[in-house]
Scaffold this motif. Structure first.
Motif, PDB file in Angstrom:
ATOM      1  N   ASP A  46       0.822  -1.201   0.000  1.00  0.00           N
ATOM      2  CA  ASP A  46       0.000   0.000   0.000  1.00  0.00           C
ATOM      3  C   ASP A  46       0.859   1.254   0.000  1.00  0.00           C
ATOM      4  OD1 ASP A  46      -2.588   1.103  -0.058  1.00  0.00           O
ATOM      5  OD2 ASP A  46      -2.427   1.611   2.068  1.00  0.00           O
ATOM      6  N   ARG A  47       1.848   1.290   0.881  1.00  0.00           N
ATOM      7  CA  ARG A  47       2.721   2.468   0.982  1.00  0.00           C
ATOM      8  C   ARG A  47       3.506   2.678  -0.308  1.00  0.00           C
ATOM      9  NH1 ARG A  47       8.062   2.740   2.531  1.00  0.00           N
ATOM     10  NH2 ARG A  47       7.948   0.589   3.223  1.00  0.00           N
ATOM     11  N   GLU A  48       4.142   1.623  -0.818  1.00  0.00           N
ATOM     12  CA  GLU A  48       4.966   1.758  -2.022  1.00  0.00           C
ATOM     13  C   GLU A  48       4.127   2.133  -3.239  1.00  0.00           C
ATOM     14  OE1 GLU A  48       8.210   1.776  -2.190  1.00  0.00           O
ATOM     15  OE2 GLU A  48       8.393   1.363  -0.061  1.00  0.00           O
ATOM     16  N   PHE A  49       2.975   1.487  -3.388  1.00  0.00           N
ATOM     17  CA  PHE A  49       2.146   1.775  -4.550  1.00  0.00           C
ATOM     18  C   PHE A  49       1.630   3.208  -4.520  1.00  0.00           C
ATOM     19  CE2 PHE A  49      -1.592   1.384  -7.323  1.00  0.00           C
ATOM     20  CZ  PHE A  49      -0.993   0.786  -8.415  1.00  0.00           C
ATOM     21  N   LYS A  50       1.163   3.654  -3.351  1.00  0.00           N
ATOM     22  CA  LYS A  50       0.663   5.033  -3.249  1.00  0.00           C
ATOM     23  C   LYS A  50       1.763   6.061  -3.449  1.00  0.00           C
ATOM     24  CE  LYS A  50      -3.377   4.273  -0.377  1.00  0.00           C
ATOM     25  NZ  LYS A  50      -3.992   4.481   0.938  1.00  0.00           N
ATOM     26  N   ASN A  51       2.938   5.798  -2.892  1.00  0.00           N
ATOM     27  CA  ASN A  51       4.031   6.763  -3.003  1.00  0.00           C
ATOM     28  C   ASN A  51       4.616   6.853  -4.404  1.00  0.00           C
ATOM     29  OD1 ASN A  51       3.864   7.438  -0.321  1.00  0.00           O
ATOM     30  ND2 ASN A  51       5.523   6.077   0.316  1.00  0.00           N
ATOM     31  N   LYS A  52       4.570   5.770  -5.146  1.00  0.00           N
ATOM     32  CA  LYS A  52       5.295   5.756  -6.415  1.00  0.00           C
ATOM     33  C   LYS A  52       4.443   5.568  -7.658  1.00  0.00           C
ATOM     34  CE  LYS A  52       9.451   4.389  -4.176  1.00  0.00           C
ATOM     35  NZ  LYS A  52      10.173   3.308  -3.587  1.00  0.00           N
ATOM     36  N   HIS A  53       3.182   5.262  -7.501  1.00  0.00           N
ATOM     37  CA  HIS A  53       2.373   5.022  -8.692  1.00  0.00           C
ATOM     38  C   HIS A  53       1.194   5.976  -8.828  1.00  0.00           C
ATOM     39  CE1 HIS A  53       0.173   2.830 -11.834  1.00  0.00           C
ATOM     40  NE2 HIS A  53       1.364   2.385 -12.158  1.00  0.00           N
ATOM     41  N   TRP A  54       1.036   6.887  -7.903  1.00  0.00           N
ATOM     42  CA  TRP A  54      -0.036   7.862  -8.079  1.00  0.00           C
ATOM     43  C   TRP A  54       0.198   8.607  -9.381  1.00  0.00           C
ATOM     44  CZ3 TRP A  54      -4.419   7.610  -5.817  1.00  0.00           C
ATOM     45  CH2 TRP A  54      -4.536   7.175  -4.506  1.00  0.00           C
TER      46      TRP A  54
END
Length: 136
Positions: A46-54
């Motif tokens: 969740d953290r990685e996807f939100k931080n890098k794929h928004w």
């Protein structure tokens, strides 16, 4: 047996594995060229996807663009595209059917005589991008 294998190999033209939505590995590439898998991953997903794929959709180009202008999302092309669709979380110690749904099929196809890069390919894609337009 040999004649059956020869007959089977003469029928093999090529095969392309194309996953469904969210079925490809996606890597984050920063401005220094360092890559990190952001999809699929079970740890800190969740953290990685939100931080890098928004991203935001750009209607003039028909593409989604990262909110961080110094990075991009890419689909790995290792093993002629098969890596991106084979096992979606290669860091898992135990293979699970819900992340390795193409793995068994790919292994069987290799036993049948398909060869990676010659008769067997993978077609991973960024499911956040539009699938029609100028780049397709």
């Amino acid at each position: 047996m040999v004649s059956w294998l020869f007959f089977l190999s003469s029928l093999l033209v090529f095969a392309i594995t194309v996953p469904g939505i969210a079925g490809s590995i996606l890597n984050y590439v920063d401005d220094n060229g360092a890559q990190q898998r952001i999809w699929v991953r079970f740890l800190c997903v969740d953290r990685e996807f939100k931080n890098k794929h928004w991203s935001i959709f750009n209607p003039s180009t028909g593409e989604t663009m990262s909110l961080d202008g110094n990075s991009k999302i890419v689909v790995p092309e290792d093993r002629y595209g098969i890596y991106a669709v084979d096992c979606l979380d290669p860091d898992l110690i135990v293979t699970c059917n819900f992340v390795c749904y193409f793995h068994t099929m790919i292994m069987e196809m290799l036993k049948w005589g398909f060869e990676e890069g010659k008769t067997l390919f993978g077609f991973g894609y960024d499911f956040c991008q539009i699938n029609r337009g100028r780049r397709c």
